[in-house]
Design an enzyme around this catalytic site. Structure first.
Site, mmCIF file in Angstrom:
data_model
loop_
_atom_site.group_PDB
_atom_site.id
_atom_site.type_symbol
_atom_site.label_atom_id
_atom_site.label_comp_id
_atom_site.label_asym_id
_atom_site.label_seq_id
_atom_site.Cartn_x
_atom_site.Cartn_y
_atom_site.Cartn_z
ATOM 1 N N GLU A 1 54.418 32.585 10.300
ATOM 2 C CA GLU A 1 55.013 32.335 11.627
ATOM 3 C C GLU A 1 54.203 33.041 12.722
ATOM 4 O O GLU A 1 54.034 32.519 13.821
ATOM 5 C CB GLU A 1 56.474 32.800 11.639
ATOM 6 C CG GLU A 1 57.352 31.896 10.757
ATOM 7 C CD GLU A 1 58.773 32.402 10.626
ATOM 8 O OE1 GLU A 1 58.935 33.549 10.139
ATOM 9 O OE2 GLU A 1 59.707 31.701 11.020
ATOM 10 N N GLU B 1 60.859 31.690 2.687
ATOM 11 C CA GLU B 1 62.145 32.302 3.032
ATOM 12 C C GLU B 1 63.305 31.722 2.228
ATOM 13 O O GLU B 1 64.239 32.432 1.869
ATOM 14 C CB GLU B 1 62.434 32.127 4.534
ATOM 15 C CG GLU B 1 61.637 33.037 5.448
ATOM 16 C CD GLU B 1 60.284 32.476 5.844
ATOM 17 O OE1 GLU B 1 59.780 31.561 5.159
ATOM 18 O OE2 GLU B 1 59.720 32.949 6.844
HETATM 19 C C1 LIG Z 1 64.554 37.006 12.824
HETATM 20 C C2 LIG Z 1 63.641 36.983 11.704
HETATM 21 C C3 LIG Z 1 64.153 37.790 10.554
HETATM 22 C C4 LIG Z 1 63.637 37.698 9.371
HETATM 23 C C5 LIG Z 1 62.531 36.870 9.058
HETATM 24 C C6 LIG Z 1 62.167 36.768 7.801
HETATM 25 C C7 LIG Z 1 61.015 35.971 7.483
HETATM 26 C C8 LIG Z 1 60.246 36.548 6.319
HETATM 27 O O1 LIG Z 1 59.106 36.787 6.487
HETATM 28 S S1 LIG Z 1 61.028 36.847 4.873
HETATM 29 C C9 LIG Z 1 59.701 37.365 3.819
HETATM 30 C C10 LIG Z 1 58.858 36.200 3.468
HETATM 31 N N1 LIG Z 1 57.785 36.615 2.596
HETATM 32 C C11 LIG Z 1 57.850 36.451 1.295
HETATM 33 O O2 LIG Z 1 58.786 35.930 0.760
HETATM 34 C C12 LIG Z 1 56.679 36.949 0.527
HETATM 35 C C13 LIG Z 1 57.141 37.848 -0.558
HETATM 36 N N2 LIG Z 1 56.008 38.370 -1.309
HETATM 37 C C14 LIG Z 1 55.355 37.637 -2.212
HETATM 38 O O3 LIG Z 1 55.600 36.494 -2.470
HETATM 39 C C15 LIG Z 1 54.280 38.340 -2.961
HETATM 40 O O4 LIG Z 1 54.542 39.701 -2.936
HETATM 41 C C16 LIG Z 1 52.862 38.093 -2.390
HETATM 42 C C17 LIG Z 1 52.806 38.401 -0.919
HETATM 43 C C18 LIG Z 1 52.468 36.647 -2.657
HETATM 44 C C19 LIG Z 1 51.870 39.038 -3.122
HETATM 45 O O5 LIG Z 1 52.003 38.840 -4.517
HETATM 46 P P1 LIG Z 1 51.339 39.873 -5.559
HETATM 47 O O6 LIG Z 1 49.961 40.135 -5.169
HETATM 48 O O7 LIG Z 1 51.613 39.328 -6.915
HETATM 49 O O8 LIG Z 1 52.098 41.243 -5.366
HETATM 50 P P2 LIG Z 1 53.615 41.613 -5.642
HETATM 51 O O9 LIG Z 1 53.692 42.373 -6.906
HETATM 52 O O10 LIG Z 1 54.482 40.442 -5.514
HETATM 53 O O11 LIG Z 1 53.926 42.553 -4.419
HETATM 54 C C20 LIG Z 1 53.255 43.791 -4.259
HETATM 55 C C21 LIG Z 1 54.204 44.784 -3.662
HETATM 56 O O12 LIG Z 1 54.540 44.361 -2.341
HETATM 57 C C22 LIG Z 1 55.947 44.270 -2.180
HETATM 58 N N3 LIG Z 1 56.199 43.177 -1.237
HETATM 59 C C23 LIG Z 1 55.684 41.949 -1.269
HETATM 60 N N4 LIG Z 1 56.101 41.252 -0.213
HETATM 61 C C24 LIG Z 1 56.894 42.059 0.502
HETATM 62 C C25 LIG Z 1 57.618 41.910 1.706
HETATM 63 N N5 LIG Z 1 57.593 40.764 2.406
HETATM 64 N N6 LIG Z 1 58.342 42.950 2.146
HETATM 65 C C26 LIG Z 1 58.369 44.114 1.471
HETATM 66 N N7 LIG Z 1 57.698 44.326 0.312
HETATM 67 C C27 LIG Z 1 56.963 43.310 -0.151
HETATM 68 C C28 LIG Z 1 56.451 43.967 -3.570
HETATM 69 O O13 LIG Z 1 57.790 44.319 -3.712
HETATM 70 C C29 LIG Z 1 55.532 44.834 -4.400
HETATM 71 O O14 LIG Z 1 55.972 46.157 -4.291
HETATM 72 P P3 LIG Z 1 56.538 46.936 -5.538
HETATM 73 O O15 LIG Z 1 56.794 48.308 -5.061
HETATM 74 O O16 LIG Z 1 55.475 46.802 -6.581
HETATM 75 O O17 LIG Z 1 57.794 46.207 -5.912
#
Ligand SMILES: CC/C=C\C=C\CC(=O)SCCNC(=O)CCNC(=O)[C@H](O)C(C)(C)COP(=O)(O)OP(=O)(O)OC[C@H]1O[C@@H](n2cnc3c(N)ncnc32)[C@H](O)[C@@H]1OP(=O)(O)O
Length: 719
Positions: free
Chosen positions: A103, A123
């Site tokens: 976004e 999302e």
């Molecule tokens: C008014 C507006 C209000 C809200 C708006 C919301 C919109 C959003 O953006 S919601 C979030 C959307 N994003 C996602 O859904 C992405 C989620 N993440 C992933 O799909 C994956 O992590 C990846 C980015 C594709 C990376 O994958 P990979 O390389 O396999 O690593 P992971 O093991 O999955 O992640 C590593 C580590 O990062 C943490 N993490 C990943 N994404 C987020 C995030 N968006 N927020 C916080 N933390 C995140 C994940 O938990 C892992 O951490 P650990 O400590 O190992 O658990």
């Protein structure tokens, strides 16, 4: 944070810094606002590039912030001020741009992605919608049908697909940031009006009402009660039919409903639970950060029935060399043909070349002498498995990992037949093994951490969600299934029909009700196991003892169905009727209703009205109670392990978070009270007796699920 620097004399470079995925936490949002202000107010700066550090653009909003007061600048005005800037703003997308990350890129005037980058609006998988104007900008940019697809599935797409859709403007093979900086310099002075997506009209869609009606109908059929996909469709509809400002208002209202819903909490819990589970640990303290696996190059699969075929395909498709062994001639010939077909179909779906050359077929166990790992998938019979493990131990080179695909049997007994029992683990795949995501990795008392690490890594490579669990009958998944299924049978005895029970479970969100699952997997499978356990009596037994076995309540209904030759889909008759053997379209069968009435009459049972609520409480709370026993016994390391097993292997609706999370949502005191009630009414059903851990958690104030692991430690020390 977001770091600001001036590069190439005229480009303001904003680098998002929040490892590991540069999520848009409050500090990053502050950093972006400050950096944009600096760039726009500096006369030296003619254009702006936004990128992320360490080869990752942005993973979206910081999911850990959800449920907190979320201080810091909100996303929507931030993206509007980027879009309104009078200097070109370019997003340089490396790694990935997801959710709020994409976004943010949509708020920029141009998007350049590395060829290996992926983008998406996932999302919906977190129970939300792209509510930082993503649901309004994306359809305006790439059209309604493509935006609907991306937003309702949440799928990640490649840079090539994004380019084709017009989502990105250019794909770079090498240094994306340098490319973006040069690009930003090249567009200085060009009109930005045509680059501000919020000004676009949504490309017109013929028969817009019909399109949305059809999409909505499809989503309602497939979403199993999840509300986010429906809200996503409504938001895109607003983009297609309303001015941008009104669409944004609609997006905000829909998001407000989703954000506070239990479903969003459940789905976000699942996101983190999946990651917790991948960091496995064993009761002896061994874990993923102390135990290294060993590389596996060549694997063998022993036994080419349904499971063995799927496992061989999954291994070959992952790139492993596989020796597929089957000693029975007919099975061997059939399996070769079936596996080839599965590989062809897989290749057609993935667009890759079929991995035929990865598999060598043999009828001789000697062919596996040089493999690094074996997965045994012979018939579920302990004597046979023991014999196979003895042979494997003789034939394989020292150090070969020996795995069993058993779904219930004691892996320690198999390990005892080998020279190196520490190399034996369970790898319990779910049918069809090349499709289903779940893998239970089962460690016995003698399994080494290295063997567990190898199995977990192998599972990961194969794209499985792997969960390490202890050794007990049925491990986690099937152990919890037993009390659930027992309750389903008891409810039939008391007056329910298979349709009533299945409907209640499917309305709850299960992919299939208990009886449809029986018909699919074959009633004869459990019948054979019960016979071996000495539970089956001819004609179901008679008199008072007919419904009691080994001192506890037992329903012989499944056995009686098998005596009638009703094994489910494969015989065209089971708890439902089917047009022909092998058909999948389940129809209620009056024969089954008469059969149940006769059975009740024979046993002096008076049918009563059974509500959906009773079905859910009895089936689910019995299962949950077993889940607490599993935690109490240390078979699963935490509630997340159980929940992930149920979500990925047993059709539990993800938007309800898994059985243990569901118990936490319902409230542990309520679950305890209902179990006590049912246990009192059914003193001969021990699985309804609330277990100690549940009682202790309630007594200690019912801590939230995030605190159960800690609470479990205290309980374990008291038990
Ligand atoms: C008014 C507006 C209000 C809200 C708006 C919301 C919109 C959003 O953006 S919601 C979030 C959307 N994003 C996602 O859904 C992405 C989620 N993440 C992933 O799909 C994956 O992590 C990846 C980015 C594709 C990376 O994958 P990979 O390389 O396999 O690593 P992971 O093991 O999955 O992640 C590593 C580590 O990062 C943490 N993490 C990943 N994404 C987020 C995030 N968006 N927020 C916080 N933390 C995140 C994940 O938990 C892992 O951490 P650990 O400590 O190992 O658990």
């Amino acid at each position: 944070m977001a770091q600001y620097s001036l590069v190439s004399g005229s480009v303001g470079l904003i680098t998002l810094k929040n490892p590991p995925v540069n999520a848009l936490g409050a500090v990053v949002r502050h950093g972006i606002v400050d950096s944009v202000e600096k760039a726009l107010s500096d006369p030296k700066v003619k254009s702006v590039v936004i990128c992320g550090q360490n080869g990752m653009f942005c993973g979206g909003a910081d999911i850990k912030e959800f449920g907190t007061d979320m201080k810091g600048p909100p996303l929507i005005p931030m993206f509007h001020s980027l879009e309104a800037a009078n200097k070109p703003v370019v997003a340089a997308i490396e790694g990935g741009a997801f959710g709020g990350g994409l976004e943010l890129a949509l708020g920029c005037h141009y998007r350049i992605a590395h060829s290996k980058a992926k983008v998406g609006l996932p999302e919906v998988t977190l129970g939300l919608l792209p509510a930082a104007a993503g649901s309004q900008r994306l359809p305006r940019l790439i059209g309604v049908p493509a935006a609907l697809n991306l937003i309702t599935t949440g799928r990640h797409i490649t840079a090539a697909e994004a380019l084709q859709l017009g989502l990105v403007d250019q794909v770079a093979d090498h240094n994306t940031v340098d490319t973006a900086v040069k690009f930003a310099q090249s567009v200085v002075g060009k009109s930005l009006d045509s680059r501000r997506i919020s000004n676009f009209q949504c490309p017109p869609v013929p028969n817009v009402d019909v399109l949305f009606e059809e999409v909505m109908q499809k989503i309602r059929q497939t979403s199993r009660g999840a509300i986010a996909p429906i809200a996503c469709v409504q938001a895109v509809r607003a983009a297609a039919t309303l001015p941008y400002k009104d669409g944004l208002q609609k997006e905000k209202e829909l998001m407000a409903t989703l954000f506070t819903s239990g479903q969003a909490r459940s789905l976000q819990y699942c996101f983190f639970a999946q990651r917790v589970v991948s960091r496995w640990s064993m009761p002896n303290g061994a874990s993923w950060d102390t135990s290294k696996g060993r590389p596996i190059h060549k694997a063998a699969v022993i036994g080419l029935g349904t499971m063995g075929r799927g496992i061989a395909v999954a291994l070959a498709q992952t790139g492993f060399s596989v020796v597929a062994v089957e000693t029975q001639e007919k099975q061997f010939m059939d399996a070769k043909k079936a596996v080839a077909g599965m590989l062809e179909r897989g290749a057609k779906r993935s667009g890759k070349v079929a991995a035929h050359d990865k598999i060598i077929y043999s009828q001789n166990l000697q062919a596996i002498a040089d493999v690094d790992l074996v997965i045994e998938a012979v018939f579920e019979d302990m004597a046979l498995k023991k014999r196979v493990f003895r042979q494997l131990s003789d034939v394989c080179k020292p150090g070969t990992f020996l795995c069993t695909n058993t779904s219930t049997l004691d892996i320690d007994q198999m390990a005892a037949e080998t020279r190196q029992p520490e190399l034996v683990v369970g790898m319990h795949f779910f049918a069809p093994a090349h499709v289903m995501k779940l893998l239970e990795v089962v460690y016995g008392p003698r399994s080494s951490p290295e063997a567990v690490a190898v199995a977990m890594q192998l599972g990961k490579k194969m794209g499985k969600v792997s969960v390490a669990v202890g050794n007990c009958r049925g491990f986690v998944g099937n152990r919890m299934l037993k009390p659930y299924r027992d309750q389903a049978y008891f409810l039939l005895e008391e007056g329910a029909t298979p349709e009533l029970i299945d409907q209640a479970l499917e309305e709850f969100g299960f992919a299939m009700g208990a009886f449809k699952v029986y018909d699919l997997s074959g009633l004869d499978v459990g019948w054979k196991v019960r016979k071996e356990e000495g539970l089956v009596l001819p004609g179901g037994g008679s008199g008072k003892s007919a419904r009691i076995r080994q001192g506890v309540r037992y329903s012989p209904l499944g056995d009686l169905m098998c005596e009638e030759g009703r094994f489910g889909q494969k015989t065209g008759r089971g708890w439902y009727q089917y047009d022909k053997p092998g058909s999948r379209d389940a129809k209620p069968d009056p024969w089954v209703h008469r059969f149940l009435e006769d059975y009740r009459a024979r046993h002096g049972l008076v049918a009563r009205r059974i509500s959906n609520q009773e079905v859910l409480e009895r089936c689910l709370y019995a299962m949950i109670n077993e889940g607490f026993r599993i935690l109490e016994d240390g078979i699963a390391a935490g509630p997340e392990d159980i929940d992930i097993i149920y979500v990925f292997g047993y059709g539990w609706p993800r938007h309800r978070g898994g059985p243990m999370f569901y118990a936490n949502m319902v409230g542990l005191p309520i679950v305890l009270e209902r179990l006590e009630h049912f246990a009192q009414a059914n003193p001969d059903v021990p699985t309804l007796q609330p277990c100690n851990l549940l009682r202790k958690l309630v007594a200690s104030g019912s801590p939230p699920i995030s605190k159960w692991r800690e609470a479990m430690k205290n309980v374990h020390s008291q038990l």
